[in-house]
Design a protein around this motif. Structure first.
Motif, PDB file in Angstrom:
ATOM      1  N   CYS A 107       0.841  -1.198   0.000  1.00 38.19           N
ATOM      2  CA  CYS A 107       0.000   0.000   0.000  1.00 38.19           C
ATOM      3  C   CYS A 107       0.879   1.252   0.000  1.00 38.19           C
ATOM      4  CB  CYS A 107      -0.887  -0.021   1.246  1.00 38.19           C
ATOM      5  SG  CYS A 107      -2.013   1.368   1.383  1.00 38.19           S
ATOM      6  N   HIS A 108       0.564   2.203  -0.864  1.00 41.91           N
ATOM      7  CA  HIS A 108       1.319   3.460  -0.932  1.00 41.91           C
ATOM      8  C   HIS A 108       0.774   4.439   0.117  1.00 41.91           C
ATOM      9  CE1 HIS A 108       3.411   2.211  -4.536  1.00 41.91           C
ATOM     10  NE2 HIS A 108       2.255   1.879  -5.086  1.00 41.91           N
ATOM     11  N   LEU A 109       1.268   4.292   1.336  1.00 41.93           N
ATOM     12  CA  LEU A 109       0.748   5.118   2.422  1.00 41.93           C
ATOM     13  C   LEU A 109       1.294   6.545   2.400  1.00 41.93           C
ATOM     14  CD1 LEU A 109       0.873   2.488   5.298  1.00 41.93           C
ATOM     15  CD2 LEU A 109      -1.185   3.482   4.277  1.00 41.93           C
ATOM     16  N   LYS A 110       2.456   6.761   1.812  1.00 42.15           N
ATOM     17  CA  LYS A 110       3.008   8.118   1.747  1.00 42.15           C
ATOM     18  C   LYS A 110       2.267   8.981   0.738  1.00 42.15           C
ATOM     19  CE  LYS A 110       7.727   7.220   3.334  1.00 42.15           C
ATOM     20  NZ  LYS A 110       9.176   7.320   3.007  1.00 42.15           N
ATOM     21  N   ASN A 111       1.810   8.369  -0.322  1.00 50.10           N
ATOM     22  CA  ASN A 111       1.064   9.124  -1.347  1.00 50.10           C
ATOM     23  C   ASN A 111      -0.064   8.245  -1.888  1.00 50.10           C
ATOM     24  OD1 ASN A 111       0.368  11.186  -3.112  1.00 50.10           O
ATOM     25  ND2 ASN A 111       1.787  10.479  -4.697  1.00 50.10           N
ATOM     26  N   PRO A 112      -1.067   7.957  -1.067  1.00 45.16           N
ATOM     27  CA  PRO A 112      -2.149   7.059  -1.491  1.00 45.16           C
ATOM     28  C   PRO A 112      -2.990   7.671  -2.602  1.00 45.16           C
ATOM     29  CG  PRO A 112      -2.686   8.092   0.604  1.00 45.16           C
ATOM     30  CD  PRO A 112      -1.266   8.473   0.300  1.00 45.16           C
ATOM     31  N   LYS A 113      -3.392   6.843  -3.556  1.00 41.65           N
ATOM     32  CA  LYS A 113      -4.182   7.312  -4.690  1.00 41.65           C
ATOM     33  C   LYS A 113      -5.547   6.631  -4.779  1.00 41.65           C
ATOM     34  CE  LYS A 113      -1.042  10.075  -6.498  1.00 41.65           C
ATOM     35  NZ  LYS A 113      -1.272  11.540  -6.585  1.00 41.65           N
ATOM     36  N   THR A 114      -5.576   5.328  -4.521  1.00 44.53           N
ATOM     37  CA  THR A 114      -6.818   4.592  -4.704  1.00 44.53           C
ATOM     38  C   THR A 114      -7.688   4.687  -3.443  1.00 44.53           C
ATOM     39  OG1 THR A 114      -6.005   2.486  -3.803  1.00 44.53           O
ATOM     40  CG2 THR A 114      -5.573   2.935  -6.139  1.00 44.53           C
ATOM     41  N   TYR A 115      -8.938   4.283  -3.603  1.00 44.10           N
ATOM     42  CA  TYR A 115      -9.863   4.253  -2.478  1.00 44.10           C
ATOM     43  C   TYR A 115      -9.339   3.343  -1.375  1.00 44.10           C
ATOM     44  CZ  TYR A 115     -14.227   3.478   0.098  1.00 44.10           C
ATOM     45  OH  TYR A 115     -15.191   3.378   1.081  1.00 44.10           O
ATOM     46  N   ASN A 116      -8.932   2.139  -1.740  1.00 39.35           N
ATOM     47  CA  ASN A 116      -8.465   1.192  -0.733  1.00 39.35           C
ATOM     48  C   ASN A 116      -7.202   1.675  -0.020  1.00 39.35           C
ATOM     49  OD1 ASN A 116     -10.424  -0.889  -0.784  1.00 39.35           O
ATOM     50  ND2 ASN A 116      -9.619  -1.629  -2.728  1.00 39.35           N
TER      51      ASN A 116
END
Length: 289
Positions: free
Chosen positions: A35-44
């Motif tokens: 999961c891209h927690l620093k730069n999240p893009k998706t809903y999930n």
């Protein structure tokens, strides 16, 4: 050591993992990527970010199935609240003789401990007790690290049994709201006959080609007659949150509150086509982090 003991040991070991590490591991298990927690893009991804960084102590009362009723009643009115028939701290306290022939048992701290009783004379009390007591021992927080559940006191409530005369079931109308604005909703049907379907709609009730966790229905779903009123009520209940799901039931032309959910499907269920995972992600504004 048998499989059950190994599973229990594994669960205990997983509990000691920090939330961020656990979420990354579970996310990888579900989606085969981190999961891209620093730069999240998706809903999930953004759901996981909210779990870790949007932590308001009031959220615990909002996910407590008993406490939330009083809060919601003050906002949209008591007439939208399903009647509570009793509340207990353990199964043996329940006096079933005082309950009506039809009712629903729920645990206040999770989403698994639920028993729908359509005929009290046919209720398997031993089986019901096993299910409820198993749920009472489980801290729902450790499953998906949905932190508001961590400190919810486990209790059992009985509610009035509800069923719509048209569909002979209790359909869920679930509105995904973003900063107080409902943008999309889905209808969950067939939940209690083990044939659950989910169908997404926009706010003009146009059907959307989205698959999420459950298959779409094979039959046409009618627009609920209280649809516009549900939109109005969902605005009132969601106005103070970056993102929240507001659930309602429609029973014989009347609206009843279901629950508030901060992390729909815990952010661990695929949204297809993938474009919708990004579209819904764009609606969650994480500014002022």
């Amino acid at each position: 050591m048998n499989k059950k003991k190994i599973a229990r040991k594994l669960k205990e070991l997983l509990k000691i993992l920090p939330d961020r590490i656990y979420i990354q591991l579970y996310y990888f298990f579900r989606f085969h990527k981190f999961c891209h927690l620093k730069n999240p893009k998706t809903y999930n991804e953004k759901i996981q970010w909210l779990k870790l960084y949007d932590r308001n102590p009031m959220y615990s009362n909002l996910v407590d199935k008993y406490e939330v009723k009083k809060i919601v009643a003050n906002i949209i009115g008591e007439e939208h609240i399903i009647k509570t028939l009793g509340i207990w701290e353990n199964f043996d306290e329940i006096d079933f003789k005082k309950l009506p022939n039809q009712f629903v048992l729920k645990c206040t701290h999770d989403s698994e401990g639920i028993i729908v009783v359509k005929d009290k004379n046919k209720l398997n009390y031993r089986k019901a007790k096993r299910k409820i007591e198993r749920a009472m021992k489980c801290n729902f927080f450790y499953i998906g690290r949905e932190w508001p559940y961590k400190n919810v006191k486990p209790r059992i409530i009985a509610e009035e049994y509800m069923e719509d005369n048209t569909y002979h079931e209790l359909r869920d109308y679930k509105f995904l709201c973003f900063n107080g604005k409902p943008e999309i909703m889905y209808i969950a049907a067939g939940r209690f006959n083990h044939q659950t379907t989910i169908d997404f709609y926009d706010m003009d009730f146009n059907h959307l080609d989205i698959t999420h966790h459950y298959p779409k229905s094979l039959v046409r779903i009618e627009k609920p007659i209280t649809f516009n009123k549900m939109i109005e009520l969902s605005k009132k209940l969601s106005k103070d949150f970056k993102h929240i799901r507001v659930d309602f039931y429609e029973v014989n032309g009347k609206i009843y509150f279901g629950e508030l959910t901060f992390y729909s499907f815990s952010g661990f269920s695929k949204i297809e086509p993938i474009e919708w995972d990004y579209k819904l992600g764009e609606l969650i504004n994480l500014e002022n982090k």
